[in-house]
Design a protein around this motif. Structure first.
Motif, PDB file in Angstrom:
ATOM      1  N   THR A  28      46.540  38.512  34.314  1.00  0.00           N
ATOM      2  CA  THR A  28      46.932  39.847  33.925  1.00  0.00           C
ATOM      3  C   THR A  28      45.781  40.618  33.301  1.00  0.00           C
ATOM      4  O   THR A  28      45.435  41.703  33.738  1.00  0.00           O
ATOM      5  CB  THR A  28      48.106  39.745  32.931  1.00  0.00           C
ATOM      6  OG1 THR A  28      49.214  39.212  33.632  1.00  0.00           O
ATOM      7  CG2 THR A  28      48.460  41.080  32.353  1.00  0.00           C
ATOM      8  N   GLU A  29      45.177  40.019  32.270  1.00  0.00           N
ATOM      9  CA  GLU A  29      44.181  40.778  31.511  1.00  0.00           C
ATOM     10  C   GLU A  29      42.824  40.824  32.200  1.00  0.00           C
ATOM     11  O   GLU A  29      42.108  41.794  32.080  1.00  0.00           O
ATOM     12  CB  GLU A  29      44.036  40.189  30.115  1.00  0.00           C
ATOM     13  CG  GLU A  29      45.317  40.344  29.314  1.00  0.00           C
ATOM     14  CD  GLU A  29      45.106  40.115  27.839  1.00  0.00           C
ATOM     15  OE1 GLU A  29      44.177  39.390  27.476  1.00  0.00           O
ATOM     16  OE2 GLU A  29      45.900  40.675  27.063  1.00  0.00           O
ATOM     17  N   ARG A  81      50.460  37.066  22.699  1.00  0.00           N
ATOM     18  CA  ARG A  81      50.258  38.167  23.652  1.00  0.00           C
ATOM     19  C   ARG A  81      50.958  37.837  24.987  1.00  0.00           C
ATOM     20  O   ARG A  81      51.637  38.674  25.575  1.00  0.00           O
ATOM     21  CB  ARG A  81      48.752  38.366  23.863  1.00  0.00           C
ATOM     22  CG  ARG A  81      48.372  39.342  24.957  1.00  0.00           C
ATOM     23  CD  ARG A  81      48.490  40.763  24.502  1.00  0.00           C
ATOM     24  NE  ARG A  81      48.045  41.701  25.529  1.00  0.00           N
ATOM     25  CZ  ARG A  81      48.651  42.835  25.825  1.00  0.00           C
ATOM     26  NH1 ARG A  81      49.726  43.200  25.170  1.00  0.00           N
ATOM     27  NH2 ARG A  81      48.187  43.629  26.753  1.00  0.00           N
ATOM     28  N   GLY A  90      40.334  54.995  46.181  1.00  0.00           N
ATOM     29  CA  GLY A  90      40.982  55.457  44.958  1.00  0.00           C
ATOM     30  C   GLY A  90      40.050  55.859  43.827  1.00  0.00           C
ATOM     31  O   GLY A  90      40.512  56.398  42.824  1.00  0.00           O
ATOM     32  N   TYR A  91      38.752  55.603  43.937  1.00  0.00           N
ATOM     33  CA  TYR A  91      37.870  55.874  42.795  1.00  0.00           C
ATOM     34  C   TYR A  91      37.748  57.374  42.521  1.00  0.00           C
ATOM     35  O   TYR A  91      37.549  58.167  43.426  1.00  0.00           O
ATOM     36  CB  TYR A  91      36.475  55.299  43.032  1.00  0.00           C
ATOM     37  CG  TYR A  91      36.411  53.777  43.053  1.00  0.00           C
ATOM     38  CD1 TYR A  91      37.444  52.986  42.545  1.00  0.00           C
ATOM     39  CD2 TYR A  91      35.309  53.130  43.579  1.00  0.00           C
ATOM     40  CE1 TYR A  91      37.376  51.601  42.563  1.00  0.00           C
ATOM     41  CE2 TYR A  91      35.229  51.735  43.607  1.00  0.00           C
ATOM     42  CZ  TYR A  91      36.273  50.984  43.102  1.00  0.00           C
ATOM     43  OH  TYR A  91      36.195  49.623  43.130  1.00  0.00           O
ATOM     44  N   LEU A 101      54.125  39.787  26.726  1.00  0.00           N
ATOM     45  CA  LEU A 101      54.044  40.393  28.058  1.00  0.00           C
ATOM     46  C   LEU A 101      55.021  39.793  29.062  1.00  0.00           C
ATOM     47  O   LEU A 101      55.617  40.512  29.865  1.00  0.00           O
ATOM     48  CB  LEU A 101      52.631  40.206  28.626  1.00  0.00           C
ATOM     49  CG  LEU A 101      51.536  41.153  28.178  1.00  0.00           C
ATOM     50  CD1 LEU A 101      50.191  40.655  28.686  1.00  0.00           C
ATOM     51  CD2 LEU A 101      51.782  42.557  28.719  1.00  0.00           C
ATOM     52  N   HIS A 120      40.274  39.470  42.369  1.00  0.00           N
ATOM     53  CA  HIS A 120      39.908  39.047  41.013  1.00  0.00           C
ATOM     54  C   HIS A 120      40.226  37.575  40.829  1.00  0.00           C
ATOM     55  O   HIS A 120      40.109  37.057  39.738  1.00  0.00           O
ATOM     56  CB  HIS A 120      40.654  39.885  39.985  1.00  0.00           C
ATOM     57  CG  HIS A 120      40.255  41.315  40.019  1.00  0.00           C
ATOM     58  ND1 HIS A 120      39.129  41.777  39.403  1.00  0.00           N
ATOM     59  CD2 HIS A 120      40.813  42.385  40.623  1.00  0.00           C
ATOM     60  CE1 HIS A 120      39.009  43.079  39.622  1.00  0.00           C
ATOM     61  NE2 HIS A 120      40.016  43.467  40.372  1.00  0.00           N
ATOM     62  N   GLY A 159      43.831  41.969  36.460  1.00  0.00           N
ATOM     63  CA  GLY A 159      44.673  43.124  36.756  1.00  0.00           C
ATOM     64  C   GLY A 159      45.952  42.789  37.498  1.00  0.00           C
ATOM     65  O   GLY A 159      46.532  43.629  38.174  1.00  0.00           O
ATOM     66  N   GLN A 160      46.420  41.545  37.390  1.00  0.00           N
ATOM     67  CA  GLN A 160      47.608  41.151  38.151  1.00  0.00           C
ATOM     68  C   GLN A 160      48.772  40.796  37.242  1.00  0.00           C
ATOM     69  O   GLN A 160      49.060  39.614  36.995  1.00  0.00           O
ATOM     70  CB  GLN A 160      47.250  39.956  39.037  1.00  0.00           C
ATOM     71  CG  GLN A 160      46.385  40.341  40.198  1.00  0.00           C
ATOM     72  CD  GLN A 160      47.072  41.357  41.093  1.00  0.00           C
ATOM     73  OE1 GLN A 160      48.143  41.107  41.634  1.00  0.00           O
ATOM     74  NE2 GLN A 160      46.470  42.526  41.215  1.00  0.00           N
ATOM     75  N   PHE A 161      49.436  41.806  36.758  1.00  0.00           N
ATOM     76  CA  PHE A 161      50.548  41.566  35.848  1.00  0.00           C
ATOM     77  C   PHE A 161      51.672  40.791  36.540  1.00  0.00           C
ATOM     78  O   PHE A 161      52.189  39.804  36.017  1.00  0.00           O
ATOM     79  CB  PHE A 161      51.079  42.896  35.304  1.00  0.00           C
ATOM     80  CG  PHE A 161      52.343  42.736  34.504  1.00  0.00           C
ATOM     81  CD1 PHE A 161      52.305  42.193  33.239  1.00  0.00           C
ATOM     82  CD2 PHE A 161      53.567  43.089  35.040  1.00  0.00           C
ATOM     83  CE1 PHE A 161      53.465  42.014  32.510  1.00  0.00           C
ATOM     84  CE2 PHE A 161      54.731  42.915  34.325  1.00  0.00           C
ATOM     85  CZ  PHE A 161      54.682  42.387  33.049  1.00  0.00           C
ATOM     86  N   HIS A 193      41.969  46.099  49.232  1.00  0.00           N
ATOM     87  CA  HIS A 193      41.592  46.220  47.820  1.00  0.00           C
ATOM     88  C   HIS A 193      42.493  45.406  46.887  1.00  0.00           C
ATOM     89  O   HIS A 193      43.709  45.553  46.907  1.00  0.00           O
ATOM     90  CB  HIS A 193      41.676  47.709  47.429  1.00  0.00           C
ATOM     91  CG  HIS A 193      40.900  48.072  46.210  1.00  0.00           C
ATOM     92  ND1 HIS A 193      40.643  49.379  45.864  1.00  0.00           N
ATOM     93  CD2 HIS A 193      40.317  47.326  45.246  1.00  0.00           C
ATOM     94  CE1 HIS A 193      39.942  49.403  44.752  1.00  0.00           C
ATOM     95  NE2 HIS A 193      39.746  48.168  44.352  1.00  0.00           N
ATOM     96  N   GLY A 194      41.882  44.568  46.060  1.00  0.00           N
ATOM     97  CA  GLY A 194      42.584  43.899  44.970  1.00  0.00           C
ATOM     98  C   GLY A 194      43.708  42.972  45.409  1.00  0.00           C
ATOM     99  O   GLY A 194      44.838  43.124  44.958  1.00  0.00           O
ATOM    100  N   LYS A 229      31.959  42.931  38.926  1.00  0.00           N
ATOM    101  CA  LYS A 229      32.219  42.640  37.513  1.00  0.00           C
ATOM    102  C   LYS A 229      31.237  41.585  36.998  1.00  0.00           C
ATOM    103  O   LYS A 229      31.597  40.688  36.250  1.00  0.00           O
ATOM    104  CB  LYS A 229      33.661  42.184  37.302  1.00  0.00           C
ATOM    105  CG  LYS A 229      34.685  43.104  37.934  1.00  0.00           C
ATOM    106  CD  LYS A 229      35.744  43.546  36.979  1.00  0.00           C
ATOM    107  CE  LYS A 229      36.622  44.661  37.450  1.00  0.00           C
ATOM    108  NZ  LYS A 229      36.562  45.187  38.770  1.00  0.00           N
ATOM    109  N   ARG A 252      32.179  46.196  27.901  1.00  0.00           N
ATOM    110  CA  ARG A 252      33.022  47.376  28.012  1.00  0.00           C
ATOM    111  C   ARG A 252      33.373  47.938  26.640  1.00  0.00           C
ATOM    112  O   ARG A 252      33.577  47.193  25.688  1.00  0.00           O
ATOM    113  CB  ARG A 252      34.319  46.970  28.703  1.00  0.00           C
ATOM    114  CG  ARG A 252      34.835  47.967  29.666  1.00  0.00           C
ATOM    115  CD  ARG A 252      36.208  47.597  30.129  1.00  0.00           C
ATOM    116  NE  ARG A 252      36.302  46.265  30.669  1.00  0.00           N
ATOM    117  CZ  ARG A 252      37.302  45.447  30.368  1.00  0.00           C
ATOM    118  NH1 ARG A 252      38.241  45.813  29.522  1.00  0.00           N
ATOM    119  NH2 ARG A 252      37.368  44.257  30.898  1.00  0.00           N
TER     120      ARG A 252
END
Ligand code: SF4
Ligand code: SF4
Lengths: 273, 387
Positions: free
Chosen positions: B334-335, B381, B86-87, B385, B176, B338-340, B143-144, B224, B231
């Motif tokens: 989540t933050e 926050r 996907g990159y 969410l 992650h 990347g796993q909402f 992936h992920g 990471k 960032r």
């Protein structure tokens, strides 16, 4: 004061969300779940490692909506970028350069299950699943979404700087040619090499960058192009000719054997404002 | 002046260059490179049960835009390169393939698929092989994946089929959430390699999970490694501090911090230019010492308002009974990872009484974090969410 802020936020959100929140732009489609907004702080939630590729271009936020029609699903992602150049840059980085560029907004492409385009400071990406062929649907959505988005439909002026014959022009958000002093600029691909243009804030800062590069490539030879220039051969960059014209730095790299870099660079320099 | 072709143009033309001592270091840039990174020292570790000998510094190609940087890294001796289907909208694999074509046989190349079913995953693999211009991947990651359920039987089956067909040598999963995935994969025994988020800002439980993975002979690749704290975040007004820390060498320090953990076999920092490559190469030769410790402490201070160490000191402090550390952990899913969906699911498991509390309704917060985490802001926050 708080009320004014809230009002402004609602206003901004409404004008932005308008592009993504309606799945009914094509008949039979409807929203599948609520829309979501991601900012630079939480884009990772959605794009995982791919988020970095958005952030380096100057990303503001992304509005995400999933739509459904029977077993088919369509994801609409509208990203707001810092400016139209960044939106075009992201589009150019993610498009398949082997496919034809379409006149949608500043530029677009429609593939069997993916479409994308940039208009104004927005970059739009549509992904359809699970079938193999969705071009007619994607066409309907792209046309409707393009109409709903405001902003420039003409590609960045920088594209016109490059002489004809290139296969693609990309905005490189960081380290053009893999050289840190060339911070951000455009690169055009040709069959015999790459042309590039980097815009510095002033002629002085451009001269300082050129001087730093000259020191780095110690065996470089002076060349007569625009205000100042030099050329050299490099193991990884191939034949290179770099010039400065006012606050622009430009030139060619990865030139194939026998290619006359200086004359190409002169033509490029003559096209810069 | 006419030019010799660059490696890149040879690659595109499909011409194979002989790699002899005489062809190395012959151009002007090489002098520059030789002065800044003359004879870089490499350290190697074995990638778990794969037996592959990898350089401890690998190359994350995700945001690289000039193939020359990747090519130079391979020429210098880095031997582990990572990309994903996907990159860059799929363009990244094509560039990586062209850059590494000449040295492909001597390199360890990995890619990933984010597909959720067998058929799509295998189709992704075929596309990856075509775009990379290779007949096999050394490591192919799912992936992920952040919960063991996501590593489904059919995806594992896809990896086994790919192995039988000779399209991949080893199977991996990227995550992650190493604390959950690494022990689960160590128990399951179906993976050869795990690619994990790992950096100085994480709690010691992550290091323990990685150690467990290493003991189970899983190959451990760290991503990471710079903690995301470097960032750029537009509009945050923090660029001054961030830039200062960067200039002082905090990124190199972060990389050294990961490499000092012998349970990690290689790392894949993203690199966009030659300078960054030269800087990162130093991590393999230079020790992690007091100066690095100090820099990372400053970096941690910088990200602290957001960063909960999960120490539990605040347990019982909330006047309305909120399990603060738990909620902040779910926010991290989540933050940070990347796993909402996972974050929300875990948050909702805390029960309706917790989900109904709004920090905005409190006049004063009774929670005081000794590490300076902005607890109320972070909880608000999470409530925004998930609740
Ligand atoms: S909020 Fe502070 S006190 Fe509570 S667990 Fe996190 S770091 Fe510890
Ligand atoms: S503000 Fe939130 S964390 Fe603080 S006391 Fe109130 S409910 Fe508890």
């Amino acid at each position: 004061m708080k009320a004014v802020k809230t009002f402004l936020l609602i206003l901004v959100a409404a004008s932005f969300a308008g592009a993504a929140d309606d799945c009914r732009l094509a008949s039979g489609w409807k929203p599948d779940g609520p829309s979501r907004t991601f900012t630079a702080d939480d884009l990772y939630e959605y794009l995982d490692g791919g988020a970095e590729g958005y952030l380096i271009f100057g990303f503001v936020r992304l509005e995400h909506q999933t739509c459904a029609k029977g077993a088919d699903s369509l994801v609409i992602d509208v990203s707001e970028m810092n400016d139209p150049d960044a939106a075009y840059g992201l589009f150019a980085a993610r498009r398949d350069p082997r496919q034809p560029l379409r006149r949608i907004g500043m530029g677009g492409e429609i593939l069997p299950n993916r479409a994308s385009f940039a208009k104004g400071k927005y970059y739009v990406e549509l992904t359809a699943m699970p079938g193999e062929e969705y071009r007619p649907t994607l066409r309907v959505f792209t046309v409707a979404l393009e109409k709903r988005l405001t902003g420039r439909s003409t590609p960045p002026g920088a594209l016109a700087w490059f002489p004809r014959g290139h296969t693609s022009v990309r905005l490189i958000p960081r380290s053009v040619l893999g050289l840190r002093p060339l911070k951000r600029g455009y690169v055009a691909e040709y069959s015999n090499g790459q042309a590039f243009v980097v815009t510095e804030a002033t002629a002085q800062s451009a001269a300082a960058v050129l001087a730093a590069l000259r020191r780095r490539f110690a065996g470089a030879k002076e060349a007569k192009v625009a205000d100042e220039a030099f050329e050299f051969n490099d193991r990884y960059l191939g034949g290179v000719c770099i010039f400065r014209k006012g606050h622009y730095l430009g030139g060619y790299a990865h030139l194939h054997k026998g290619t006359e870099g200086v004359s190409l660079a002169r033509t490029l320099a003559s096209r810069l404002p | 002046m006419t030019y010799r072709s660059s490696r890149r143009s040879f690659l595109t033309a499909g011409v194979v260059l002989p790699l002899t001592g005489a062809t190395l270091w012959q151009e002007t840039a090489d002098r520059q490179a030789a002065s800044s990174a003359s004879a870089p020292q490499f350290s190697y570790r074995v990638l778990g049960k794969t037996g592959l000998k990898v350089t401890t510094l690998g190359f994350g190609c995700m945001i690289t835009s000039d193939a020359g940087v990747i090519e130079r890294a391979a020429d210098l001796g880095i031997n582990y390169f990572d990309t994903a289907r996907g990159y860059q909208g799929g363009n990244n694999e094509r560039m990586v393939g062209a850059a590494l074509k000449r040295k492909r046989a001597s390199l360890v190349l990995s890619s990933k698929s984010g597909a959720r079913d067998k058929q799509r995953a295998l189709a992704d693999l075929d596309t990856s092989l075509r775009e990379l211009g290779t007949d096999h991947l050394d490591v192919w990651y799912l992936h992920g994946k952040n919960s063991p359920d996501e590593v489904s039987d059919e995806l594992v089956e896809a990896q086994q089929i790919a192995k039988q067909q000779g399209k991949i040598r080893f199977a991996g999963v990227s995550t992650h959430d190493p604390k959950v995935i690494v022990p689960a994969m160590a128990r399951k025994g179906v993976m050869d390699v795990v690619l994990v988020t790992y950096n100085f800002s994480m709690d010691p439980g992550v290091a323990a999970a990685i150690e467990q993975g290493n003991k189970a002979r899983l190959g451990i690749v760290a991503m990471k490694v710079m903690a995301g704290g470097f960032r750029e975040r537009p509009g945050r007004g923090d660029s001054g501090t961030r830039e200062k820390l960067k200039r002082a060498g905090a990124m190199l320090a972060a990389l050294k911090w990961v490499l000092k953990d012998r349970n990690v076999h290689t790392t894949i920092p993203s690199m966009t230019d030659m300078d960054q490559l030269d800087e990162n190469l130093r991590a393999m030769a230079e020790p992690y010492g007091a100066a690095e410790e100090k820099l990372l402490a400053r970096q941690l201070d910088f990200i602290t308002p957001l960063y909960c160490r999960m120490c539990g000191e605040c347990t019982g402090m909330c006047a309305r009974g909120l399990p603060v550390a738990d909620i902040l952990r779910h926010l991290t899913y989540t933050e940070g990872y990347g796993q909402f969906a996972l974050g929300r699911e875990e948050f909702l498991k805390l029960g309706p009484a917790v989900a109904a509390v709004r920090c905005a309704d409190c006049e004063r917060c009774t929670v005081q974090c000794p590490f300076g985490v902005q607890v109320t802001a972070r909880l608000r926050r999470a409530q925004e969410l998930f609740a």
